[in-house]
Design a protein around this motif. Structure first.
Motif, PDB file in Angstrom:
ATOM      1  N   PHE A 105      14.522 -27.434  15.826  1.00 20.88           N
ATOM      2  CA  PHE A 105      14.440 -26.000  15.528  1.00 20.88           C
ATOM      3  C   PHE A 105      15.629 -25.565  14.688  1.00 20.88           C
ATOM      4  N   SER A 106      16.808 -26.069  15.042  1.00 25.90           N
ATOM      5  CA  SER A 106      18.025 -25.675  14.318  1.00 25.90           C
ATOM      6  C   SER A 106      18.043 -26.212  12.887  1.00 25.90           C
ATOM      7  N   GLN A 107      17.289 -27.298  12.635  1.00 26.90           N
ATOM      8  CA  GLN A 107      17.305 -27.919  11.313  1.00 26.90           C
ATOM      9  C   GLN A 107      16.135 -27.515  10.418  1.00 26.90           C
ATOM     10  N   VAL A 108      14.977 -27.173  11.017  1.00 24.88           N
ATOM     11  CA  VAL A 108      13.815 -26.887  10.167  1.00 24.88           C
ATOM     12  C   VAL A 108      13.313 -25.453  10.260  1.00 24.88           C
ATOM     13  N   VAL A 109      13.870 -24.648  11.166  1.00 25.67           N
ATOM     14  CA  VAL A 109      13.430 -23.259  11.284  1.00 25.67           C
ATOM     15  C   VAL A 109      14.491 -22.294  10.774  1.00 25.67           C
ATOM     16  N   VAL A 110      15.739 -22.413  11.255  1.00 23.62           N
ATOM     17  CA  VAL A 110      16.770 -21.421  10.931  1.00 23.62           C
ATOM     18  C   VAL A 110      17.780 -21.894   9.890  1.00 23.62           C
ATOM     19  N   TRP A 111      17.744 -23.157   9.523  1.00 26.60           N
ATOM     20  CA  TRP A 111      18.649 -23.693   8.489  1.00 26.60           C
ATOM     21  C   TRP A 111      17.868 -23.740   7.176  1.00 26.60           C
ATOM     22  N   ILE A 112      18.274 -22.967   6.190  1.00 21.47           N
ATOM     23  CA  ILE A 112      17.460 -22.772   4.984  1.00 21.47           C
ATOM     24  C   ILE A 112      17.212 -24.083   4.245  1.00 21.47           C
ATOM     25  N   ALA A 113      18.246 -24.872   4.025  1.00 19.53           N
ATOM     26  CA  ALA A 113      18.088 -26.119   3.266  1.00 19.53           C
ATOM     27  C   ALA A 113      17.097 -27.062   3.942  1.00 19.53           C
ATOM     28  N   GLY A 114      17.248 -27.246   5.261  1.00 18.09           N
ATOM     29  CA  GLY A 114      16.339 -28.121   5.988  1.00 18.09           C
ATOM     30  C   GLY A 114      14.945 -27.534   6.086  1.00 18.09           C
ATOM     31  N   ASN A 115      14.859 -26.226   6.232  1.00 17.79           N
ATOM     32  CA  ASN A 115      13.577 -25.550   6.360  1.00 17.79           C
ATOM     33  C   ASN A 115      12.729 -25.702   5.102  1.00 17.79           C
ATOM     34  N   ILE A 116      13.312 -25.405   3.954  1.00 20.41           N
ATOM     35  CA  ILE A 116      12.556 -25.464   2.701  1.00 20.41           C
ATOM     36  C   ILE A 116      12.153 -26.899   2.378  1.00 20.41           C
ATOM     37  N   THR A 117      13.027 -27.844   2.673  1.00 15.74           N
ATOM     38  CA  THR A 117      12.743 -29.246   2.355  1.00 15.74           C
ATOM     39  C   THR A 117      11.695 -29.842   3.282  1.00 15.74           C
ATOM     40  N   TYR A 118      11.782 -29.547   4.581  1.00 14.81           N
ATOM     41  CA  TYR A 118      10.959 -30.267   5.550  1.00 14.81           C
ATOM     42  C   TYR A 118       9.845 -29.442   6.187  1.00 14.81           C
ATOM     43  N   LEU A 119       9.976 -28.105   6.255  1.00 14.30           N
ATOM     44  CA  LEU A 119       8.929 -27.294   6.880  1.00 14.30           C
ATOM     45  C   LEU A 119       8.001 -26.639   5.863  1.00 14.30           C
ATOM     46  N   PHE A 120       8.540 -26.122   4.755  1.00 10.85           N
ATOM     47  CA  PHE A 120       7.715 -25.416   3.778  1.00 10.85           C
ATOM     48  C   PHE A 120       6.481 -26.226   3.393  1.00 10.85           C
ATOM     49  N   VAL A 121       6.661 -27.532   3.275  1.00 10.15           N
ATOM     50  CA  VAL A 121       5.603 -28.393   2.764  1.00 10.15           C
ATOM     51  C   VAL A 121       4.501 -28.641   3.805  1.00 10.15           C
ATOM     52  N   ILE A 122       4.785 -28.433   5.090  1.00  8.93           N
ATOM     53  CA  ILE A 122       3.812 -28.749   6.147  1.00  8.93           C
ATOM     54  C   ILE A 122       2.589 -27.834   6.097  1.00  8.93           C
ATOM     55  N   PRO A 123       2.735 -26.490   6.094  1.00  9.33           N
ATOM     56  CA  PRO A 123       1.530 -25.650   5.994  1.00  9.33           C
ATOM     57  C   PRO A 123       0.778 -25.868   4.677  1.00  9.33           C
ATOM     58  N   ILE A 124       1.506 -26.249   3.624  1.00 13.41           N
ATOM     59  CA  ILE A 124       0.838 -26.570   2.355  1.00 13.41           C
ATOM     60  C   ILE A 124      -0.065 -27.789   2.537  1.00 13.41           C
ATOM     61  N   LEU A 125       0.456 -28.827   3.197  1.00 17.37           N
ATOM     62  CA  LEU A 125      -0.335 -30.033   3.456  1.00 17.37           C
ATOM     63  C   LEU A 125      -1.520 -29.732   4.375  1.00 17.37           C
ATOM     64  N   LEU A 126      -1.294 -28.931   5.417  1.00 18.59           N
ATOM     65  CA  LEU A 126      -2.381 -28.600   6.343  1.00 18.59           C
ATOM     66  C   LEU A 126      -3.487 -27.845   5.622  1.00 18.59           C
ATOM     67  N   PHE A 127      -3.120 -26.879   4.794  1.00 19.70           N
ATOM     68  CA  PHE A 127      -4.098 -26.127   4.002  1.00 19.70           C
ATOM     69  C   PHE A 127      -4.850 -27.057   3.051  1.00 19.70           C
ATOM     70  N   TYR A 128      -4.103 -27.937   2.388  1.00 25.76           N
ATOM     71  CA  TYR A 128      -4.713 -28.852   1.417  1.00 25.76           C
ATOM     72  C   TYR A 128      -5.694 -29.808   2.092  1.00 25.76           C
ATOM     73  N   PHE A 129      -5.258 -30.499   3.162  1.00 30.09           N
ATOM     74  CA  PHE A 129      -6.135 -31.471   3.822  1.00 30.09           C
ATOM     75  C   PHE A 129      -7.323 -30.782   4.507  1.00 30.09           C
ATOM     76  N   TYR A 130      -7.095 -29.615   5.074  1.00 31.88           N
ATOM     77  CA  TYR A 130      -8.189 -28.867   5.691  1.00 31.88           C
ATOM     78  C   TYR A 130      -9.251 -28.531   4.644  1.00 31.88           C
ATOM     79  N   THR A 131      -8.814 -28.095   3.475  1.00 30.58           N
ATOM     80  CA  THR A 131      -9.752 -27.670   2.426  1.00 30.58           C
ATOM     81  C   THR A 131     -10.541 -28.846   1.854  1.00 30.58           C
ATOM     82  N   ILE A 132      -9.836 -29.923   1.457  1.00 29.33           N
ATOM     83  CA  ILE A 132     -10.555 -31.024   0.802  1.00 29.33           C
ATOM     84  C   ILE A 132     -11.351 -31.854   1.808  1.00 29.33           C
ATOM     85  N   TYR A 133     -10.963 -31.804   3.086  1.00 26.93           N
ATOM     86  CA  TYR A 133     -11.698 -32.560   4.105  1.00 26.93           C
ATOM     87  C   TYR A 133     -13.018 -31.872   4.440  1.00 26.93           C
TER      88      TYR A 133
END
Length: 482
Positions: A116-144
């Motif tokens: 939580f401290s690295q991917v939610v409230v820490w901006i550098a870790g959040n943008i690098t590791y969390l931002f991409v997750i909902p993008i992937l979920l949206f992408y795989f959900y749509t094309i699947y």
């Protein structure tokens, strides 16, 4: 506003509150300074780092911009965090809606506090590791689930090039996901979807941008020299404890979901002694993970991920979980579940050849495996009011915990900033700063040479001034007292 979506808006408001309370920390001090030099510099610095230090050009641009304009990040990040919960519900389409929603919420609230401290409230870790997750979920959900229109094909093709440029191992997930979906659709229809082929090609192009980054090559030449000398099998052997630690031991909530899911799948095993033995085998995983939580609270070490017995235990645990999925793979839902499981495992398996591990690097594994086992739970367990009420109480408790924690962090930050300014006016040669709890924002206490330097620049402290960290007097971990 649809009534069923109100809960998502409430959660967005909650996470906005947490993020507005949370100060920037660690690498964010440096990234704020880069962003303060203007839009043009944000881009040129990111491009320069691609050629001089790293391959993450997309996340680097976003980090430079959103660290400087943090209020925008606060809102956008809140939407993306809740977006993960939203797409979990869309992917599973649960029959037990209340149960799976609450369990999905706890995927976020119940994650390891250091994650939580690295991917939610820490901006550098959040943008690098969390931002991409909902993008992937949206992408795989749509094309699947849906056929791509022409405009969508163009959009997703561009997305497939850009996603690997967030962080290296996510690119591997994307390429693997595209390949698995192509194989699955060919198996079902005996045809090859041209749009999917274009996505696969674009994701490979994105990965090549990562692999061939001059900056990454340059960085590898000066960092982790001894590790880079190891051959492939030596690297895997070296990293097996890391794989076990960041996949299983540190993720207590995931272990609980997996144990419930695996136990549900064991019901289909006809051999009764084997079924009983399988359920007994799950118990040590839960015990080990709970002991890990106890270690964090007490600040002691009991569980050693380098212990050969623990490594062998979790390797067998992984094999059992995979075999049970393969046994059920002919059933339609389990094909999708196996897809999610493979993406989750691949995210950490590819890290076996990497020298750099952390709670943030295992976040994608945590999310994809959680979704897979939430899916299994929904298929095999019927919700009841008592369990739902229990999960609701746990969720409210977690919300209260983080609300109190970050109100305390905010209060201490205000006091620290006031004290810094007072000591600067008094021309003190040593500036004292009260430490934050070690589980608050990643690197929030400036303790190494680089972070101390950037901390001084961010707070406009003369370079020759000494920074001294002093112990805090927080009570019960989350209550700040002056």
């Amino acid at each position: 506003m649809k009534k069923e979506n109100i809960k998502y808006y409430i959660l967005i408001i909650f996470f906005c509150l947490i993020l507005f309370l949370s100060p920037i920390s660690g690498d964010d001090w440096s990234n704020y300074l880069e962003g303060s030099l203007g839009i043009k510099h944000m881009f040129t610095q990111a491009i320069g780092m691609y050629f001089d230090w790293e391959s993450r050009i997309v996340s680097r641009i976003l980090i430079n911009f959103l660290t400087f304009y943090k209020p925008i990040w606060n809102i956008l990040n809140s939407v993306l965090i809740v977006g993960i919960i939203y797409f979990i519900m869309k992917i599973i389409k649960p029959k037990n809606k209340k149960l799976i929603f609450l369990l999905s919420l706890l995927v976020i609230l119940g994650m390891n506090i250091f994650t939580f401290s690295q991917v939610v409230v820490w901006i550098a870790g959040n943008i690098t590791y969390l931002f991409v997750i909902p993008i992937l979920l949206f992408y795989f959900y749509t094309i699947y689930n849906h056929k791509s229109s022409r405009n969508q094909t163009i959009f997703f093709s561009i997305l497939n090039i850009l996603v690997p440029l967030f962080v290296d191992h996510i690119g591997v997930i994307l390429v693997l996901g595209n390949l698995l979906i192509i194989i699955y659709q060919y198996y079902k229809t005996k045809t090859i979807n041209k749009a999917l082929i274009s996505y696969l090609i674009c994701s490979i192009i994105g990965m090549l941008f990562v692999i061939l980054s001059p900056g990454s090559m340059k960085r590898n030449a000066v960092e982790n020299i001894e590790f880079n000398k190891l051959n492939l099998f030596e690297k895997i052997n070296y990293n097996l404890p890391n794989f076990i630690y960041y996949t299983y031991i540190t993720n207590t909530y995931l272990i609980i979901l997996m144990s419930i899911g695996i136990s549900s799948l064991l019901k289909s095993v006809k051999n009764k002694p084997l079924k009983i033995l399988g359920n007994i085998y799950l118990i040590p995983a839960v015990i080990i993970s709970i002991i890990y939580l106890f270690e964090n609270i007490k600040g002691i070490t009991i569980i050693n991920p380098n212990n050969i017995l623990i490594i062998i235990y979790f390797i067998i645990y992984s094999v059992i979980s995979f075999i049970l999925l393969i046994i059920n793979i002919k059933k339609e839902p389990y094909q999708k579940i196996t897809f999610l499981y493979l993406l989750g495992m691949a995210s950490n398996l590819v890290m076996l050849i990497s020298p750099t591990w952390g709670f943030r690097t295992g976040f994608a594994t945590y999310i994809f495996l959680s979704i897979a086992y939430l899916y299994i739970i929904d298929l095999n367990i019927k919700e009841n009011k008592l369990i739902n009420n229990f999960l609701l109480i746990i969720s409210i408790g977690a919300i209260c915990f983080y609300s109190i924690l970050y109100v305390s962090v905010r209060r201490q930050n205000i006091d620290n900033v006031k004290n810094i300014e007072l000591q600067k006016k008094e021309k003190a040669k040593v500036i004292e700063i009260v430490k934050y709890p070690h589980f608050a924002n990643c690197n929030i206490n400036p303790e190494n040479e680089y972070h101390i330097e950037k901390f001084k620049q961010y707070y406009k402290i003369d370079s020759d001034i000494e920074i001294k960290l002093i112990d805090n007097n927080w009570k019960y971990l989350i209550f700040y007292y002056k």
